[in-house]
Design a protein around this motif. Structure first.
Motif, PDB file in Angstrom:
ATOM      1  N   MET A 337       4.456  -4.115  -5.766  1.00 34.23           N
ATOM      2  CA  MET A 337       4.115  -3.192  -4.667  1.00 34.23           C
ATOM      3  C   MET A 337       3.748  -1.807  -5.192  1.00 34.23           C
ATOM      4  SD  MET A 337       5.528  -0.499  -2.812  1.00 34.23           S
ATOM      5  CE  MET A 337       7.254  -0.629  -3.261  1.00 34.23           C
ATOM      6  N   LEU A 338       4.541  -1.296  -6.137  1.00 39.05           N
ATOM      7  CA  LEU A 338       4.281   0.062  -6.614  1.00 39.05           C
ATOM      8  C   LEU A 338       2.907   0.177  -7.265  1.00 39.05           C
ATOM      9  CD1 LEU A 338       7.744   1.268  -7.995  1.00 39.05           C
ATOM     10  CD2 LEU A 338       6.446   2.228  -6.069  1.00 39.05           C
ATOM     11  N   ALA A 339       2.517  -0.848  -8.021  1.00 35.31           N
ATOM     12  CA  ALA A 339       1.191  -0.843  -8.644  1.00 35.31           C
ATOM     13  C   ALA A 339       0.108  -0.841  -7.559  1.00 35.31           C
ATOM     14  CB  ALA A 339       1.034  -2.057  -9.549  1.00 35.31           C
ATOM     15  N   PHE A 340       0.360  -1.617  -6.485  1.00 32.60           N
ATOM     16  CA  PHE A 340      -0.609  -1.652  -5.384  1.00 32.60           C
ATOM     17  C   PHE A 340      -0.744  -0.277  -4.724  1.00 32.60           C
ATOM     18  CE2 PHE A 340      -1.035  -1.868  -0.745  1.00 32.60           C
ATOM     19  CZ  PHE A 340      -2.371  -2.215  -0.682  1.00 32.60           C
ATOM     20  N   LYS A 342      -0.165   2.636  -5.982  1.00 33.64           N
ATOM     21  CA  LYS A 342      -0.888   3.531  -6.894  1.00 33.64           C
ATOM     22  C   LYS A 342      -2.392   3.276  -6.844  1.00 33.64           C
ATOM     23  CE  LYS A 342       2.547   4.654 -10.349  1.00 33.64           C
ATOM     24  NZ  LYS A 342       3.187   4.137 -11.548  1.00 33.64           N
ATOM     25  N   ARG A 343      -2.775   2.006  -6.857  1.00 33.57           N
ATOM     26  CA  ARG A 343      -4.209   1.680  -6.792  1.00 33.57           C
ATOM     27  C   ARG A 343      -4.795   2.151  -5.466  1.00 33.57           C
ATOM     28  NH1 ARG A 343      -6.776  -3.652  -7.737  1.00 33.57           N
ATOM     29  NH2 ARG A 343      -8.562  -2.258  -8.010  1.00 33.57           N
ATOM     30  N   ALA A 344      -4.027   1.982  -4.394  1.00 35.77           N
ATOM     31  CA  ALA A 344      -4.514   2.421  -3.073  1.00 35.77           C
ATOM     32  C   ALA A 344      -4.794   3.924  -3.088  1.00 35.77           C
ATOM     33  CB  ALA A 344      -3.491   2.068  -1.993  1.00 35.77           C
ATOM     34  N   ILE A 345      -3.893   4.678  -3.689  1.00 37.93           N
ATOM     35  CA  ILE A 345      -4.098   6.136  -3.736  1.00 37.93           C
ATOM     36  C   ILE A 345      -5.336   6.459  -4.590  1.00 37.93           C
ATOM     37  CG2 ILE A 345      -3.122   8.292  -4.655  1.00 37.93           C
ATOM     38  CD1 ILE A 345      -0.399   7.343  -3.580  1.00 37.93           C
ATOM     39  N   GLU A 346      -5.502   5.721  -5.686  1.00 31.63           N
ATOM     40  CA  GLU A 346      -6.724   5.923  -6.488  1.00 31.63           C
ATOM     41  C   GLU A 346      -7.972   5.666  -5.651  1.00 31.63           C
ATOM     42  OE1 GLU A 346      -4.485   4.337 -10.488  1.00 31.63           O
ATOM     43  OE2 GLU A 346      -6.304   3.287  -9.820  1.00 31.63           O
ATOM     44  N   HIS A 347      -7.857   4.738  -4.714  1.00 30.02           N
ATOM     45  CA  HIS A 347      -8.988   4.447  -3.819  1.00 30.02           C
ATOM     46  C   HIS A 347      -8.916   5.258  -2.535  1.00 30.02           C
ATOM     47  CE1 HIS A 347      -9.368   1.170  -6.690  1.00 30.02           C
ATOM     48  NE2 HIS A 347     -10.620   1.018  -6.267  1.00 30.02           N
ATOM     49  N   PRO A 353       5.513   3.743  -0.353  1.00 24.67           N
ATOM     50  CA  PRO A 353       6.193   2.589  -0.951  1.00 24.67           C
ATOM     51  C   PRO A 353       7.562   2.357  -0.330  1.00 24.67           C
ATOM     52  CG  PRO A 353       6.158   4.465  -2.475  1.00 24.67           C
ATOM     53  CD  PRO A 353       5.290   4.832  -1.308  1.00 24.67           C
ATOM     54  N   GLY A 354       7.897   1.101  -0.113  1.00 29.19           N
ATOM     55  CA  GLY A 354       9.151   0.738   0.543  1.00 29.19           C
ATOM     56  C   GLY A 354      10.385   1.208  -0.190  1.00 29.19           C
ATOM     57  N   SER A 367       7.521  -3.998   0.027  1.00 28.80           N
ATOM     58  CA  SER A 367       6.984  -3.515   1.299  1.00 28.80           C
ATOM     59  C   SER A 367       6.407  -2.112   1.185  1.00 28.80           C
ATOM     60  CB  SER A 367       8.092  -3.507   2.352  1.00 28.80           C
ATOM     61  OG  SER A 367       8.654  -4.794   2.501  1.00 28.80           O
ATOM     62  N   PHE A 368       5.578  -1.766   2.143  1.00 35.03           N
ATOM     63  CA  PHE A 368       5.109  -0.380   2.271  1.00 35.03           C
ATOM     64  C   PHE A 368       4.933  -0.058   3.743  1.00 35.03           C
ATOM     65  CE2 PHE A 368       1.426  -3.098   1.489  1.00 35.03           C
ATOM     66  CZ  PHE A 368       0.498  -2.711   2.457  1.00 35.03           C
ATOM     67  N   ARG A 369       4.963   1.267   4.054  1.00 28.45           N
ATOM     68  CA  ARG A 369       4.890   1.717   5.446  1.00 28.45           C
ATOM     69  C   ARG A 369       3.518   2.304   5.742  1.00 28.45           C
ATOM     70  NH1 ARG A 369       8.060   6.982   7.606  1.00 28.45           N
ATOM     71  NH2 ARG A 369       6.103   7.907   6.881  1.00 28.45           N
ATOM     72  N   MET A 370       2.992   1.949   6.909  1.00 28.71           N
ATOM     73  CA  MET A 370       1.712   2.493   7.355  1.00 28.71           C
ATOM     74  C   MET A 370       1.887   3.181   8.707  1.00 28.71           C
ATOM     75  SD  MET A 370      -0.779  -0.634   6.188  1.00 28.71           S
ATOM     76  CE  MET A 370      -2.175   0.007   7.055  1.00 28.71           C
ATOM     77  N   ASN A 371       1.310   4.373   8.820  1.00 32.43           N
ATOM     78  CA  ASN A 371       1.391   5.148  10.062  1.00 32.43           C
ATOM     79  C   ASN A 371       0.058   5.107  10.786  1.00 32.43           C
ATOM     80  OD1 ASN A 371       0.365   8.130  10.943  1.00 32.43           O
ATOM     81  ND2 ASN A 371       2.362   7.682  11.801  1.00 32.43           N
TER      82      ASN A 371
END
Lengths: 393, 393
Positions: A337-340, A342-347, A353-354, A367-371
């Protein structure tokens, strides 16, 4: 110079969300990481008119010292409102205005916990309050959740094995971060455990008014016959978070202790903000305003939910909240999840992160949280498209 | 139901002043017991214009969540102002906006003290902060004052004999309740003791801008080469206490810990109030406003001082403050101060018994505090006449 800080704050860190929010100020970033109300949700016109009127007719009252308990007309209005939902019993409860809902939880912790006493929270839970509990050196223990809320059997086991369990912290409605709503049955089970094992419950309810689907579930406070539930609410999500106005209803003995602790902290909450909230509650159609907010969030939620459905691989588990501000996504077993994130922020898409919501942040989470309340409609779609592409890779 | 409250709040009581203030709401009561700014001291016109402009041009910024450190333009304006008084060094200090000045002292205590660690305060001292320190189960020790401030030799003796002395709390300018100003020599002596015995100083300065006679004395912060002084200030006495805006300047490591603790308490201070303070500081002639306040208090002080001279028996010792809001009166040996205060209230004049300001309220005191900022000119004269008559009896 080396300072001799207290044990309780030695390891205290700023919230991880803050660090992420700093990155989201980069140009072009789509932020799903906030917990802010939608900018168009503020009753700006009314606040403008009310403020002008107060400063015209009653400026000294709005600028002078006031009493710690809060502005009496606002207290009365909130009491009446809560009584209508069985969250306040005039014969057995008292109420104090706090500087935001979080102060209610922080002070509840202060008045009950010696260092090392146990406070149990849902895992995951709201990072702001988790940090508040850490700041008193509480023994902070998480109990896992399912779709109906905190697992009651696991809670009982934890209460039996941990030292001096005095408080259980719950966000029954549209929980932060999971978006889940605790079932009526589960609320009753946990309240019964409170009576059986002699602990109190902090029922934190900042999102309760933001139900945009389904039927309301009675609060834990409404079940309380013994004075075990400390009910915390807030105007942050329904009027304005910048004003910092919340409230807490509980047994008068509890409110008396919270009052003394608030008095030594900030003396009282900003009085103009309390006067504004009072007039919004009593002189305007507050129910219509809430309905307007629900409309906004219903629409924004459905845009994000559809964009997730259209773009995320089916292996990603997603919650389906009936209110509040958050969706909780869980990656399949074996994912990093953490790698994901990080990649999302790069994009240029920020999610939280959960791990930030765990009692022990070094534990792992998929898990991760989306608003969905803060981004524009276009950002909701575009951000989910980008995340979907990254998830599919 | 019997609640299992934490040790630190078990014996915590609401401030004695509060109880007295309740009585002062009786009709016909002349209250010398408050610490409120004069009602005509508020810059109402300016606040009205600024507030309307903010809510017109920038409503979302004034209503949305903000950052814990405070509104950046206000922080910058306060830093610049303090730098001009050698109370802030941009290379070595940081600054955070707090919810009133008291929150600065409360959070300083939280970040430094474990339960049982020692905090030393002037005896007498400000009851709000004494209660804040009590609320963390500090070992609270008072050191007596003379006309130059806290007795330095007694302080050294106390530091040597008490466990883990980490903080000394001082109000060097126009101290509450005594009205005394600490001499420059004494400031230096106490700062040197801080270096010698490795403690920090909370320099609480809510009244420093309200000097209406004599020459300013450099702050302890201005002597600080080691990062030992936590300088707390407030807009409560110079703009509005109802707004709850204060600030604290100190070493960045200290400010970082205070920031985390503030974040878990009230997240940030009311943002509209911070924006109003910023614009009053930067777009109006703030020095002229302060001069106007000094004028008001100079006049009110001289009315009360003269009324005391005309009416009180010479055996009553009275301080002669050069600023602030308070006069401190001490009855001759053998007098029963509490009986006098009770009789005064029966005769409709309220003053605050000196015992309220002691670290140990069960100790005896022959002093009482009188406030000259809140009453009308007529009340100042009439109240002193009544007290003088009672004192002569």
């Amino acid at each position: 110079m080396e300072y001799r800080f207290s044990d309780k704050v030695l390891s205290l860190q700023p919230s991880a969300i803050r660090e992420i929010l700093k990155m989201t100020s980069q140009p072009g970033m789509i932020s799903f990481s906030a917990g802010n109300p939608a900018p168009d949700a503020f009753p700006v016109e009314q606040i403008r008119a009310i403020t002008a009127d107060i400063l015209d007719k009653d400026p000294v009252a709005a600028l002078q010292y006031s009493i710690t308990e809060g502005y009496t007309p606002l207290r009365d209005a909130v009491k009446a409102r809560l009584a209508g939902k069985n969250c306040f019993d005039p014969d057995r409860d008292d109420l104090i205005i706090t500087s935001g809902g979080q102060q209610a939880s922080e002070l509840s912790c202060k008045i009950f916990l010696n260092e090392g006493d146990t406070l149990i929270a849902e895992e995951p839970s709201f990072i702001g309050c988790l940090n508040a509990f850490r700041s008193y050196n509480a023994n902070l223990v998480g109990v896992e959740m399912d779709d109906e809320g905190m697992n009651a059997a696991k809670l009982e086991e934890t209460v039996r094995t941990q030292p001096n369990v005095k408080l259980v912290y719950l966000i029954p409605n549209f929980q932060n971060p999971s978006g889940r709503c605790m079932s009526a049955k589960r609320r009753k089970e946990i309240y019964d455990l409170a009576c059986k094992y002699d602990f109190c419950i902090i029922e934190d309810d900042p999102y309760g008014e933001l139900r945009f689907a389904g039927e309301p579930i009675p609060s834990i406070k409404s079940l309380d016959t013994e004075g075990r539930v400390i009910y915390a609410g807030s105007f942050s999500k329904v009027i304005s978070p910048g004003m910092r106005v919340g409230f807490v209803a509980a047994d008068p003995k509890i409110i008396a202790k919270i009052t003394v602790c608030k008095q030594v902290s900030d003396v009282h909450s900003n009085i103009l903000a309390q006067m504004i909230c009072h007039r919004l509650l009593t002189e305007y159609d507050f129910e219509a305003h809430l309905e307007h907010l629900r409309e906004i969030y219903r629409r924004k939620y459905s845009i994000m939910a559809k964009a997730i459905e259209d773009n995320f691989p089916p292996e990603v588990e997603v919650t389906h909240p009936e209110g509040g501000l958050f969706i909780w996504c869980t990656l399949p077993e074996g994912s990093d999840m953490l790698a994901f994130v990080k990649r999302a922020i790069e994009h240029k898409v920020a999610v939280v992160p959960g791990t930030a919501f765990l009692e022990d942040e070094s534990k792992s989470s998929r898990s991760f949280r989306m608003n969905f309340s803060t981004p524009t409609d276009e950002q909701l779609v575009k951000g989910c498209e980008i995340l979907g592409k990254l998830l599919s890779e």
